[in-house]
Design a protein around this motif. Structure first.
Motif, PDB file in Angstrom:
ATOM      1  N   GLN A  74      -6.689 -15.301   3.311  1.00 48.85           N
ATOM      2  CA  GLN A  74      -6.127 -15.478   4.654  1.00 48.85           C
ATOM      3  C   GLN A  74      -5.064 -14.403   4.831  1.00 48.85           C
ATOM      4  O   GLN A  74      -3.903 -14.609   4.518  1.00 48.85           O
ATOM      5  CB  GLN A  74      -5.538 -16.881   4.826  1.00 48.85           C
ATOM      6  N   GLY A  75      -5.469 -13.258   5.295  1.00 45.93           N
ATOM      7  CA  GLY A  75      -4.597 -12.095   5.296  1.00 45.93           C
ATOM      8  C   GLY A  75      -4.867 -11.253   4.063  1.00 45.93           C
ATOM      9  O   GLY A  75      -5.780 -11.543   3.282  1.00 45.93           O
ATOM     10  N   ILE A  76      -4.089 -10.219   3.872  1.00 40.21           N
ATOM     11  CA  ILE A  76      -4.313  -9.274   2.765  1.00 40.21           C
ATOM     12  C   ILE A  76      -3.765  -9.872   1.471  1.00 40.21           C
ATOM     13  O   ILE A  76      -2.569 -10.144   1.368  1.00 40.21           O
ATOM     14  CB  ILE A  76      -3.643  -7.928   3.055  1.00 40.21           C
ATOM     15  N   PRO A  77      -4.607 -10.101   0.452  1.00 33.23           N
ATOM     16  CA  PRO A  77      -4.131 -10.685  -0.800  1.00 33.23           C
ATOM     17  C   PRO A  77      -3.243  -9.711  -1.563  1.00 33.23           C
ATOM     18  O   PRO A  77      -3.371  -8.495  -1.432  1.00 33.23           O
ATOM     19  CB  PRO A  77      -5.429 -10.963  -1.586  1.00 33.23           C
ATOM     20  N   GLY A  78      -2.357 -10.244  -2.386  1.00 35.88           N
ATOM     21  CA  GLY A  78      -1.559  -9.399  -3.251  1.00 35.88           C
ATOM     22  C   GLY A  78      -2.429  -8.782  -4.332  1.00 35.88           C
ATOM     23  O   GLY A  78      -3.432  -9.347  -4.742  1.00 35.88           O
ATOM     24  N   GLY A  79      -2.058  -7.591  -4.766  1.00 38.19           N
ATOM     25  CA  GLY A  79      -2.765  -6.958  -5.872  1.00 38.19           C
ATOM     26  C   GLY A  79      -4.030  -6.232  -5.492  1.00 38.19           C
ATOM     27  O   GLY A  79      -4.811  -5.841  -6.377  1.00 38.19           O
ATOM     28  N   VAL A  80      -4.259  -6.025  -4.199  1.00 44.82           N
ATOM     29  CA  VAL A  80      -5.460  -5.321  -3.748  1.00 44.82           C
ATOM     30  C   VAL A  80      -5.100  -3.890  -3.360  1.00 44.82           C
ATOM     31  O   VAL A  80      -4.177  -3.659  -2.572  1.00 44.82           O
ATOM     32  CB  VAL A  80      -6.121  -6.035  -2.554  1.00 44.82           C
ATOM     33  N   GLY A  81      -5.831  -2.924  -3.930  1.00 49.30           N
ATOM     34  CA  GLY A  81      -5.705  -1.531  -3.535  1.00 49.30           C
ATOM     35  C   GLY A  81      -6.982  -1.087  -2.840  1.00 49.30           C
ATOM     36  O   GLY A  81      -8.072  -1.501  -3.235  1.00 49.30           O
ATOM     37  N   TYR A  82      -6.853  -0.268  -1.796  1.00 50.75           N
ATOM     38  CA  TYR A  82      -8.023   0.113  -0.989  1.00 50.75           C
ATOM     39  C   TYR A  82      -8.028   1.630  -0.860  1.00 50.75           C
ATOM     40  O   TYR A  82      -7.077   2.216  -0.346  1.00 50.75           O
ATOM     41  CB  TYR A  82      -7.918  -0.532   0.392  1.00 50.75           C
ATOM     42  N   MET A  83      -9.090   2.261  -1.329  1.00 48.64           N
ATOM     43  CA  MET A  83      -9.249   3.708  -1.194  1.00 48.64           C
ATOM     44  C   MET A  83     -10.411   3.971  -0.240  1.00 48.64           C
ATOM     45  O   MET A  83     -11.553   3.623  -0.517  1.00 48.64           O
ATOM     46  CB  MET A  83      -9.510   4.351  -2.550  1.00 48.64           C
ATOM     47  N   PHE A  84     -10.098   4.581   0.897  1.00 55.66           N
ATOM     48  CA  PHE A  84     -11.070   4.790   1.957  1.00 55.66           C
ATOM     49  C   PHE A  84     -11.810   6.116   1.785  1.00 55.66           C
ATOM     50  O   PHE A  84     -11.415   6.978   0.996  1.00 55.66           O
ATOM     51  CB  PHE A  84     -10.379   4.763   3.321  1.00 55.66           C
ATOM     52  N   GLN A  85     -12.860   6.255   2.580  1.00 57.77           N
ATOM     53  CA  GLN A  85     -13.603   7.516   2.579  1.00 57.77           C
ATOM     54  C   GLN A  85     -12.717   8.654   3.079  1.00 57.77           C
ATOM     55  O   GLN A  85     -12.738   9.757   2.539  1.00 57.77           O
ATOM     56  CB  GLN A  85     -14.847   7.386   3.461  1.00 57.77           C
ATOM     57  N   SER A  86     -11.931   8.389   4.121  1.00 57.12           N
ATOM     58  CA  SER A  86     -10.990   9.378   4.649  1.00 57.12           C
ATOM     59  C   SER A  86      -9.625   9.158   4.022  1.00 57.12           C
ATOM     60  O   SER A  86      -9.252   8.025   3.702  1.00 57.12           O
ATOM     61  CB  SER A  86     -10.884   9.254   6.177  1.00 57.12           C
ATOM     62  N   ASP A  87      -8.882  10.236   3.865  1.00 55.22           N
ATOM     63  CA  ASP A  87      -7.551  10.132   3.292  1.00 55.22           C
ATOM     64  C   ASP A  87      -6.650   9.265   4.166  1.00 55.22           C
ATOM     65  O   ASP A  87      -6.674   9.365   5.396  1.00 55.22           O
ATOM     66  CB  ASP A  87      -6.911  11.523   3.160  1.00 55.22           C
ATOM     67  N   ALA A  88      -5.843   8.436   3.519  1.00 59.65           N
ATOM     68  CA  ALA A  88      -4.882   7.601   4.242  1.00 59.65           C
ATOM     69  C   ALA A  88      -3.473   8.087   3.927  1.00 59.65           C
ATOM     70  O   ALA A  88      -2.591   7.304   3.587  1.00 59.65           O
ATOM     71  CB  ALA A  88      -5.060   6.143   3.852  1.00 59.65           C
TER      72      ALA A  88
END
Length: 266
Positions: A74-88
């Motif tokens: 429910q919302g963004i969980p703690g401990g999650v990293g997200y690497m996208f196709q495009s640079d962020a």
């Protein structure tokens, strides 16, 4: 043991712009354990990235459940990293400032955030480039910064959405090797979306094949190739070729279905 990430009958629908709904994924069941590297493959546009959005909490499921660490997302969980196709990354900030930004936003003091950032910049092989800006870096170097930017927060779950797809073949292989080196021993679970079946096999413990849209889990294949892995050498081994043929026999049928659907739509 309860999986670190668990999807049960997960379904996601979006407005299609014509007053109706488009179902991106339907009734997806998926378990991912701590420290496991899972690659997700499927036809273009089938909903692979939507699966990552549900795990990350960026999108809620329309039906079914998604849990991380035993708790419903429910919302963004703690401990999650997200690497996208495009640079962020922020182009007006230096490499050091971009990598340190995450720890600062999480409440770490500026000095400690910069110390950790320098450590990770060195780990990804960019020691000496701390004060460079994004426009001064090659594509491969930018991806190294993106890796440092994600891993500096020590995520327990690393979500990767075709992060190397824009790179040339040689640089892509280097980044695949670098990812395996940095991930080894971290204990992080990785969910890696890719169109490249070779990439999925050289990286993952399991490869999940999704159907043509709306995506469901068609099959899951264990990749019984020893670690540590040398990406370039692995591609020529008998074990790699055998697992590639096995997975492609499942994936190719879905690619054909998607291609025929696109032809009819055109």
């Amino acid at each position: 043991m309860t999986p670190l990430v668990q999807l049960r009958q997960a379904t996601k629908r979006f407005p299609n712009g014509r007053g109706g709904l488009h179902t991106a994924i339907r009734d997806v069941d998926l378990d991912i354990g701590a420290g496991e590297f899972v690659a997700v493959v499927g036809p273009t546009g089938c909903g692979k990235s939507t699966t990552l959005s549900l795990i990350s909490g960026l999108q809620p499921p329309s039906a079914g459940t998604v849990t991380v660490g035993g708790d419903q997302v429910q919302g963004i969980p703690g401990g999650v990293g997200y690497m996208f196709q495009s640079d962020a990354m922020l182009p007006w900030r230096s490499v050091l400032a971009n990598v340190a930004a995450g720890p600062v936003w999480r409440g770490l003091g500026k000095d400690e955030a910069r110390r950790r950032a320098r450590d990770w910049i060195a780990r990804v092989g960019l020691d000496g480039f701390e004060n460079y800006y994004m426009h001064q870096l090659s594509g491969g170097m930018r991806k190294r910064v993106a890796l440092a930017q994600t891993l500096v927060n020590e995520p327990s779950i690393l979500l990767m959405d075709e992060p190397f797809s824009a790179l040339d073949v040689q640089t892509r292989a280097l980044m695949q090797q670098e990812l395996l080196r940095l991930w080894a021993g971290s204990g992080a679970a990785v969910v890696f979306v890719t169109h490249d079946l070779e990439e999925a096999i050289v990286l993952a413990d399991r490869v999940v094949v999704m159907t043509a849209s709306p995506a469901r889990v068609k099959a899951t294949f264990d990749v019984r190739l020893t670690r540590p892995r040398e990406v370039e050498d692995l591609r020529t081994t008998t074990g790699f070729i055998e697992i590639y043929r096995e997975i492609w026999s499942s994936l190719s049928a879905e690619v054909d279905i998607a291609r025929k659907g696109q032809t009819r739509a055109a």
